[in-house]
Enzyme design. Structure first.
Site, PDB file in Angstrom:
ATOM      1  N   GLY A   1       0.838  -1.194   0.000  1.00 29.51           N
ATOM      2  CA  GLY A   1       0.000   0.000   0.000  1.00 29.51           C
ATOM      3  C   GLY A   1       0.871   1.241   0.000  1.00 29.51           C
ATOM      4  O   GLY A   1       2.038   1.195  -0.423  1.00 29.51           O
TER       5      GLY A   1
ATOM      6  N   ILE B   1       2.286   2.937   2.464  1.00 27.91           N
ATOM      7  CA  ILE B   1       3.508   2.855   3.277  1.00 27.91           C
ATOM      8  C   ILE B   1       4.491   1.866   2.646  1.00 27.91           C
ATOM      9  O   ILE B   1       5.693   2.123   2.581  1.00 27.91           O
ATOM     10  CB  ILE B   1       3.204   2.474   4.743  1.00 27.91           C
TER      11      ILE B   1
ATOM     12  N   ARG C   1      -3.003  -9.258  -1.660  1.00 24.09           N
ATOM     13  CA  ARG C   1      -4.114 -10.081  -2.155  1.00 24.09           C
ATOM     14  C   ARG C   1      -4.158 -10.094  -3.672  1.00 24.09           C
ATOM     15  O   ARG C   1      -4.491 -11.081  -4.289  1.00 24.09           O
ATOM     16  CB  ARG C   1      -5.436  -9.574  -1.585  1.00 24.09           C
TER      17      ARG C   1
ATOM     18  N   ARG D   1       1.725  -5.127  12.427  1.00 24.36           N
ATOM     19  CA  ARG D   1       1.064  -5.540  13.664  1.00 24.36           C
ATOM     20  C   ARG D   1       1.692  -6.858  14.116  1.00 24.36           C
ATOM     21  O   ARG D   1       1.986  -7.719  13.274  1.00 24.36           O
ATOM     22  CB  ARG D   1      -0.430  -5.791  13.415  1.00 24.36           C
TER      23      ARG D   1
ATOM     24  N   ASP E   1       9.087  -3.845  15.495  1.00 21.07           N
ATOM     25  CA  ASP E   1       8.527  -2.657  16.155  1.00 21.07           C
ATOM     26  C   ASP E   1       7.203  -2.993  16.832  1.00 21.07           C
ATOM     27  O   ASP E   1       6.697  -2.199  17.617  1.00 21.07           O
ATOM     28  CB  ASP E   1       8.307  -1.555  15.107  1.00 21.07           C
TER      29      ASP E   1
ATOM     30  N   GLU F   1       1.494  -6.367  23.118  1.00 22.28           N
ATOM     31  CA  GLU F   1       2.185  -5.142  23.562  1.00 22.28           C
ATOM     32  C   GLU F   1       1.565  -4.601  24.841  1.00 22.28           C
ATOM     33  O   GLU F   1       0.343  -4.663  24.995  1.00 22.28           O
ATOM     34  CB  GLU F   1       2.075  -4.070  22.464  1.00 22.28           C
TER      35      GLU F   1
ATOM     36  N   HIS G   1       7.039  -0.098  19.435  1.00 24.94           N
ATOM     37  CA  HIS G   1       5.949   0.396  18.568  1.00 24.94           C
ATOM     38  C   HIS G   1       6.024   1.934  18.404  1.00 24.94           C
ATOM     39  O   HIS G   1       5.153   2.660  18.876  1.00 24.94           O
ATOM     40  CB  HIS G   1       4.573  -0.016  19.137  1.00 24.94           C
ATOM     41  N   VAL G   2       7.080   2.356  17.724  1.00 25.70           N
ATOM     42  CA  VAL G   2       7.334   3.799  17.619  1.00 25.70           C
ATOM     43  C   VAL G   2       7.445   4.294  16.173  1.00 25.70           C
ATOM     44  O   VAL G   2       7.939   5.394  15.940  1.00 25.70           O
ATOM     45  CB  VAL G   2       8.633   4.197  18.378  1.00 25.70           C
TER      46      VAL G   2
HETATM   47  C1  8YV Z   1      -0.288   4.482  16.004  1.00 26.34           C
HETATM   48  C2  8YV Z   1      -0.192   2.604  14.392  1.00 26.34           C
HETATM   49  O1  8YV Z   1      -0.048   5.801  15.870  1.00 26.34           O
HETATM   50  O2  8YV Z   1      -1.057   3.920  12.651  1.00 26.34           O
HETATM   51  C3  8YV Z   1      -1.065   2.854  13.227  1.00 26.34           C
HETATM   52  O3  8YV Z   1      -1.826   1.925  12.849  1.00 26.34           O
HETATM   53  O4  8YV Z   1      -0.029   1.534  14.825  1.00 26.34           O
HETATM   54  C4  8YV Z   1       0.553   3.733  15.028  1.00 26.34           C
HETATM   55  O5  8YV Z   1       1.027   4.583  14.093  1.00 26.34           O
HETATM   56  C5  8YV Z   1      -0.004   4.152  17.386  1.00 26.34           C
HETATM   57  O6  8YV Z   1      -0.514   2.922  17.674  1.00 26.34           O
HETATM   58  C6  8YV Z   1      -0.620   5.169  18.306  1.00 26.34           C
HETATM   59  O7  8YV Z   1      -1.004   4.564  19.418  1.00 26.34           O
END
Ligand code: 8YV
Length: 313
Positions: free
Chosen positions: A153, A155, A175, A232, A256, A261, A279-280
């Protein structure tokens, strides 16, 4: 709009939070000592939720808010929001697409470089005086490697653009084959994993992609392969991942995101071939401020009687 009561379920960038609190009456669930007591007290009056892609909004929370009209989330993924319940109740759900593409792609590349080039290991080596005792082991060259992107996609494409600048070859799996994309498409994720050096995971979370990166896919990526996950935790079979890394069946991993989490499997802590982040990927001042402002603007638009700016439902 001060008469509109909002439940803040997860943190927001401070200046955006202040601006939301100026316009609305805000109840802060994530700071509440007794969450159940707060919901019991204000639940009947709440008309909007402000949340994020970690905290979400589950069925029980939505059920406790009978006047809820809108769930405004920061982040692109809406998997921790119970979309079926929201849809049934006619509740609007908004996210903050696009604003985070660059930062997520930057971290994806940083994590890949840190993992393949063992940058964190080198840092630890210097800090503990290892350099004084002898040379550090070699890492691997990124240029010339093939990166297989799972989830091509916006990103995924931003990651590909950066990886190409490092002379990597790009292939992808999703897909469907995308029209007008020159990179090779794999209908089979396992086949792509077999053919690539780095498997980059950046597809949406949720039930449809749960454990897509299975033991079989990790096996196919192999002892020389590197897994990077900025999507995820749920997309990767975490138990299989830990086992494959421990046995050397998978070469390395840069992670990440995790299944539960902020809990991270402790077995990963002692592994030098693993780089861990909390997760940053989108967590820069600039991006989180922009995402948070948009989340508040979505609430403002809705409660001014206008359409929400970035609704997904
Ligand atoms: C969130 C994210 O900003 O955009 C998403 O789906 O996982 C992150 O960028 C983050 O989880 C904020 O809590």
């Amino acid at each position: 709009m001060k008469n509109v009561e909002i439940l803040s379920v997860g943190p927001l960038y401070p200046s955006s939070f202040d601006s939301m609190a100026r316009d609305f009456t805000v109840h802060t669930l994530w700071q509440a000592k007794d969450r159940a007591a707060l919901i019991a007290e204000v639940g009947g009056r709440i008309r909007g939720i402000q949340t994020n892609a970690s905290a979400g909004a589950d069925a029980a929370l939505i059920a406790a808010l009978p006047r809820l009209e809108i769930i405004s989330s920061i982040g692109v993924g809406v998997d921790p929001i119970d979309m079926d319940t929201a849809k049934r109740r006619g509740i609007i759900v908004t996210n903050t697409p696009d604003l985070l593409n660059d930062c997520v792609a930057d971290l994806a590349l940083g994590l890949m470089l840190a993992t393949v080039r063992r940058i964190c290991l080198g840092d630890r080596f210097v800090r503990v005086g290892g350099w004084l005792k002898g040379p550090r082991p070699f890492a691997h060259k990124v240029g010339g490697m093939t990166m297989g992107i799972l989830g091509y996609g916006k990103i995924g494409k931003a990651i590909a653009k950066r990886a190409e600048a490092f002379d990597m070859r790009i292939v992808y799996h999703g897909r469907l084959k995308q029209p007008g994309v020159a990179h090779k498409y794999y209908a089979s994720l396992t086949e792509m994993a077999r053919d690539c050096d780095v498997l980059m995971v950046i597809c949406p979370g949720g039930e449809a992609t749960r454990h897509l990166v299975s033991a079989e896919v990790l096996q196919a990526l192999g002892p020389e392969g590197t897994l990077i996950n900025v999507a995820r935790g749920s997309v990767v079979d975490e138990r299989a991942l830990v086992k494959a890394l421990a046995e050397g069946a998978l070469g390395a991993a840069g992670l990440d995101v995790f299944d539960e989490e902020p809990r991270v499997p402790e077995a990963l802590f002692g592994m030098d071939q693993v780089v861990l982040q909390p997760h940053v990927a989108s967590a820069t001042h600039e991006t989180r401020r922009a995402m948070s402002d948009l989340a508040v603007d979505n609430l403002r638009a809705h409660f001014c009687g206008k359409p929400a700016l970035t609704a997904v439902l």
